[in-house]
Design a protein around this motif. Structure first.
Motif, PDB file in Angstrom:
ATOM      1  N   PRO A 140       0.805  -1.228   0.000  1.00  0.00           N
ATOM      2  CA  PRO A 140       0.000   0.000   0.000  1.00  0.00           C
ATOM      3  C   PRO A 140       0.838   1.279   0.000  1.00  0.00           C
ATOM      4  O   PRO A 140       0.469   2.256  -0.672  1.00  0.00           O
ATOM      5  N   ALA A 141       1.935   1.291   0.727  1.00  0.00           N
ATOM      6  CA  ALA A 141       2.765   2.495   0.778  1.00  0.00           C
ATOM      7  C   ALA A 141       3.369   2.796  -0.591  1.00  0.00           C
ATOM      8  O   ALA A 141       3.396   3.957  -1.035  1.00  0.00           O
ATOM      9  N   MET A 142       3.850   1.764  -1.268  1.00  0.00           N
ATOM     10  CA  MET A 142       4.410   1.962  -2.603  1.00  0.00           C
ATOM     11  C   MET A 142       3.334   2.437  -3.574  1.00  0.00           C
ATOM     12  O   MET A 142       3.550   3.339  -4.388  1.00  0.00           O
ATOM     13  N   LEU A 143       2.143   1.845  -3.469  1.00  0.00           N
ATOM     14  CA  LEU A 143       1.049   2.236  -4.352  1.00  0.00           C
ATOM     15  C   LEU A 143       0.645   3.690  -4.121  1.00  0.00           C
ATOM     16  O   LEU A 143       0.364   4.431  -5.071  1.00  0.00           O
ATOM     17  N   ALA A 144       0.618   4.110  -2.864  1.00  0.00           N
ATOM     18  CA  ALA A 144       0.302   5.507  -2.567  1.00  0.00           C
ATOM     19  C   ALA A 144       1.363   6.434  -3.158  1.00  0.00           C
ATOM     20  O   ALA A 144       1.049   7.508  -3.685  1.00  0.00           O
ATOM     21  N   ASP A 145       2.622   6.007  -3.088  1.00  0.00           N
ATOM     22  CA  ASP A 145       3.704   6.783  -3.715  1.00  0.00           C
ATOM     23  C   ASP A 145       3.460   6.925  -5.218  1.00  0.00           C
ATOM     24  O   ASP A 145       3.640   8.007  -5.794  1.00  0.00           O
ATOM     25  N   MET A 146       3.075   5.827  -5.867  1.00  0.00           N
ATOM     26  CA  MET A 146       2.845   5.862  -7.302  1.00  0.00           C
ATOM     27  C   MET A 146       1.664   6.764  -7.650  1.00  0.00           C
ATOM     28  O   MET A 146       1.682   7.474  -8.662  1.00  0.00           O
ATOM     29  N   ALA A 147       0.636   6.740  -6.807  1.00  0.00           N
ATOM     30  CA  ALA A 147      -0.504   7.631  -7.039  1.00  0.00           C
ATOM     31  C   ALA A 147      -0.058   9.089  -7.015  1.00  0.00           C
ATOM     32  O   ALA A 147      -0.487   9.900  -7.843  1.00  0.00           O
ATOM     33  N   ALA A 148       0.829   9.413  -6.078  1.00  0.00           N
ATOM     34  CA  ALA A 148       1.319  10.788  -5.966  1.00  0.00           C
ATOM     35  C   ALA A 148       2.100  11.200  -7.211  1.00  0.00           C
ATOM     36  O   ALA A 148       2.053  12.375  -7.616  1.00  0.00           O
ATOM     37  N   THR A 149       2.798  10.264  -7.837  1.00  0.00           N
ATOM     38  CA  THR A 149       3.605  10.617  -9.010  1.00  0.00           C
ATOM     39  C   THR A 149       2.748  11.027 -10.201  1.00  0.00           C
ATOM     40  O   THR A 149       3.244  11.681 -11.115  1.00  0.00           O
ATOM     41  N   VAL A 150       1.463  10.648 -10.203  1.00  0.00           N
ATOM     42  CA  VAL A 150       0.589  11.028 -11.322  1.00  0.00           C
ATOM     43  C   VAL A 150      -0.419  12.093 -10.911  1.00  0.00           C
ATOM     44  O   VAL A 150      -1.433  12.306 -11.580  1.00  0.00           O
ATOM     45  N   GLY A 151      -0.135  12.772  -9.796  1.00  0.00           N
ATOM     46  CA  GLY A 151      -0.942  13.920  -9.405  1.00  0.00           C
ATOM     47  C   GLY A 151      -2.109  13.635  -8.491  1.00  0.00           C
ATOM     48  O   GLY A 151      -2.951  14.515  -8.268  1.00  0.00           O
ATOM     49  N   LEU A 152      -2.166  12.437  -7.938  1.00  0.00           N
ATOM     50  CA  LEU A 152      -3.215  12.109  -6.983  1.00  0.00           C
ATOM     51  C   LEU A 152      -2.730  12.367  -5.560  1.00  0.00           C
ATOM     52  O   LEU A 152      -1.532  12.427  -5.300  1.00  0.00           O
ATOM     53  N   ASP A 153      -3.673  12.513  -4.643  1.00  0.00           N
ATOM     54  CA  ASP A 153      -3.324  12.801  -3.250  1.00  0.00           C
ATOM     55  C   ASP A 153      -2.828  11.540  -2.560  1.00  0.00           C
ATOM     56  O   ASP A 153      -3.553  10.551  -2.472  1.00  0.00           O
ATOM     57  N   ARG A 154      -1.592  11.590  -2.068  1.00  0.00           N
ATOM     58  CA  ARG A 154      -0.988  10.393  -1.496  1.00  0.00           C
ATOM     59  C   ARG A 154      -1.743   9.919  -0.256  1.00  0.00           C
ATOM     60  O   ARG A 154      -1.961   8.721  -0.060  1.00  0.00           O
ATOM     61  N   ASP A 155      -2.128  10.842   0.601  1.00  0.00           N
ATOM     62  CA  ASP A 155      -2.822  10.463   1.834  1.00  0.00           C
ATOM     63  C   ASP A 155      -4.176   9.829   1.528  1.00  0.00           C
ATOM     64  O   ASP A 155      -4.573   8.855   2.165  1.00  0.00           O
ATOM     65  N   GLU A 156      -4.888  10.393   0.553  1.00  0.00           N
ATOM     66  CA  GLU A 156      -6.175   9.813   0.199  1.00  0.00           C
ATOM     67  C   GLU A 156      -5.986   8.439  -0.429  1.00  0.00           C
ATOM     68  O   GLU A 156      -6.770   7.512  -0.176  1.00  0.00           O
ATOM     69  N   ALA A 157      -4.946   8.286  -1.229  1.00  0.00           N
ATOM     70  CA  ALA A 157      -4.650   6.970  -1.810  1.00  0.00           C
ATOM     71  C   ALA A 157      -4.413   5.950  -0.704  1.00  0.00           C
ATOM     72  O   ALA A 157      -4.915   4.820  -0.762  1.00  0.00           O
ATOM     73  N   GLY A 158      -3.653   6.347   0.301  1.00  0.00           N
ATOM     74  CA  GLY A 158      -3.403   5.448   1.424  1.00  0.00           C
ATOM     75  C   GLY A 158      -4.679   5.090   2.155  1.00  0.00           C
ATOM     76  O   GLY A 158      -4.882   3.931   2.554  1.00  0.00           O
ATOM     77  N   ALA A 159      -5.576   6.066   2.315  1.00  0.00           N
ATOM     78  CA  ALA A 159      -6.839   5.814   3.014  1.00  0.00           C
ATOM     79  C   ALA A 159      -7.728   4.870   2.211  1.00  0.00           C
ATOM     80  O   ALA A 159      -8.393   3.989   2.780  1.00  0.00           O
ATOM     81  N   VAL A 160      -7.732   5.041   0.897  1.00  0.00           N
ATOM     82  CA  VAL A 160      -8.521   4.168   0.019  1.00  0.00           C
ATOM     83  C   VAL A 160      -8.100   2.713   0.206  1.00  0.00           C
ATOM     84  O   VAL A 160      -8.951   1.807   0.261  1.00  0.00           O
ATOM     85  N   LEU A 161      -6.791   2.489   0.324  1.00  0.00           N
ATOM     86  CA  LEU A 161      -6.303   1.116   0.472  1.00  0.00           C
ATOM     87  C   LEU A 161      -6.464   0.617   1.904  1.00  0.00           C
ATOM     88  O   LEU A 161      -6.698  -0.574   2.128  1.00  0.00           O
ATOM     89  N   ALA A 162      -6.357   1.526   2.866  1.00  0.00           N
ATOM     90  CA  ALA A 162      -6.478   1.114   4.268  1.00  0.00           C
ATOM     91  C   ALA A 162      -7.881   0.613   4.587  1.00  0.00           C
ATOM     92  O   ALA A 162      -8.044  -0.400   5.290  1.00  0.00           O
ATOM     93  N   ASP A 163      -8.898   1.308   4.073  1.00  0.00           N
ATOM     94  CA  ASP A 163     -10.265   0.876   4.413  1.00  0.00           C
ATOM     95  C   ASP A 163     -10.899  -0.004   3.338  1.00  0.00           C
ATOM     96  O   ASP A 163     -12.016  -0.479   3.505  1.00  0.00           O
ATOM     97  N   GLN A 164     -10.163  -0.219   2.219  1.00  0.00           N
ATOM     98  CA  GLN A 164     -10.638  -1.137   1.171  1.00  0.00           C
ATOM     99  C   GLN A 164     -12.036  -0.768   0.686  1.00  0.00           C
ATOM    100  O   GLN A 164     -12.858  -1.625   0.347  1.00  0.00           O
ATOM    101  N   ARG A 165     -12.298   0.531   0.576  1.00  0.00           N
ATOM    102  CA  ARG A 165     -13.653   0.989   0.254  1.00  0.00           C
ATOM    103  C   ARG A 165     -14.114   0.574  -1.146  1.00  0.00           C
ATOM    104  O   ARG A 165     -15.309   0.482  -1.404  1.00  0.00           O
ATOM    105  N   PHE A 166     -13.160   0.348  -2.039  1.00  0.00           N
ATOM    106  CA  PHE A 166     -13.544  -0.011  -3.405  1.00  0.00           C
ATOM    107  C   PHE A 166     -13.394  -1.511  -3.684  1.00  0.00           C
ATOM    108  O   PHE A 166     -13.564  -1.944  -4.824  1.00  0.00           O
ATOM    109  N   ALA A 167     -13.072  -2.279  -2.649  1.00  0.00           N
ATOM    110  CA  ALA A 167     -12.926  -3.722  -2.843  1.00  0.00           C
ATOM    111  C   ALA A 167     -14.188  -4.359  -3.427  1.00  0.00           C
ATOM    112  O   ALA A 167     -14.107  -5.139  -4.395  1.00  0.00           O
TER     113      ALA A 167
END
Length: 217
Positions: A140-167
């Protein structure tokens, strides 16, 4: 995401650890650029290895176990894929320690990125992370980093994976495409009607685009 009614709608069912998905996309992209075809691409989830444990598995071992691939066959495939990638401007960096990872988290992030018009950019970043840089696509940490590289919010990316809201949504999408008969990727659907399977090559995609251009609206 807004849609241009005049643009060719392209849905790509794929996994970000599938080399032929990347090659097929790049071949298609080359044909699209040459033809000047207006288009919109959406990526859809398919897991090559849904039961892959968190620690992953050595790629050679995985291929031998799943497909019976011999070391010689594996090396031949790697050379072929590397050469095709180079022709298309992508660096495949195979090594003895390359690992296959579970991609469910990556697909959840791609689902979220689609809501922010960054899905395509993130898909390309994840392909490179796996095949060029040997990053762990289940982390998840690496994925959040990758999200940030394309202009997405890193913290929100981490939250998305932490709570698995889109699973649940990703599982539903996977079931949808399997129900359509898709059992291997890449599977590319044009204008929600025409299915093309596998990496077809630039020339074949060019012919497909020419045929699609002749179809009535």
């Amino acid at each position: 995401m807004t849609h241009d009614a005049q643009a060719l709608q392209i849905d790509i069912v794929s996994d970000v650890v599938c080399p032929w998905c990347l090659i097929g996309y790049r071949q298609l992209a080359t044909a699209l650029a040459a033809a000047g075809t207006p288009h919109e691409i959406r990526w859809h989830p398919f897991e090559l290895n849904p039961d892959m444990p968190p620690e992953g598995q050595n790629l050679r071992e995985h291929l031998a176990e799943k497909y019976g691939t011999t070391p010689a066959q594996s090396e031949e495939n790697r050379q072929r894929i590397t050469a095709l990638g180079a022709e298309l401007g992508f660096t495949f960096h195979f090594s003895d320690d390359l690992r296959m990872h579970n991609t469910f988290n990556a697909h959840q992030l791609l689902h979220w990125a689609d809501q922010h018009d960054r899905q395509h950019a993130l898909a390309q970043a994840l392909f490179a992370a796996h095949f060029t840089d040997h990053r762990d696509l289940s982390d998840p940490a690496m994925l959040a980093d990758m999200a940030a590289t394309v202009g997405l919010d890193r913290d929100e990316a981490g939250a998305v994976l932490a709570d698995q809201r889109f699973a649940p949504a990703v599982r539903e999408a996977e079931r949808h495409w399997q129900a359509q008969g898709i059992q291997a990727v890449p599977a590319i659907i044009f204008n929600h009607r025409y299915l093309v399977s596998g990496a077809q090559g630039v020339d074949n995609y060019t012919r497909i685009l020419e045929q699609l251009a002749k179809q009535p609206e």
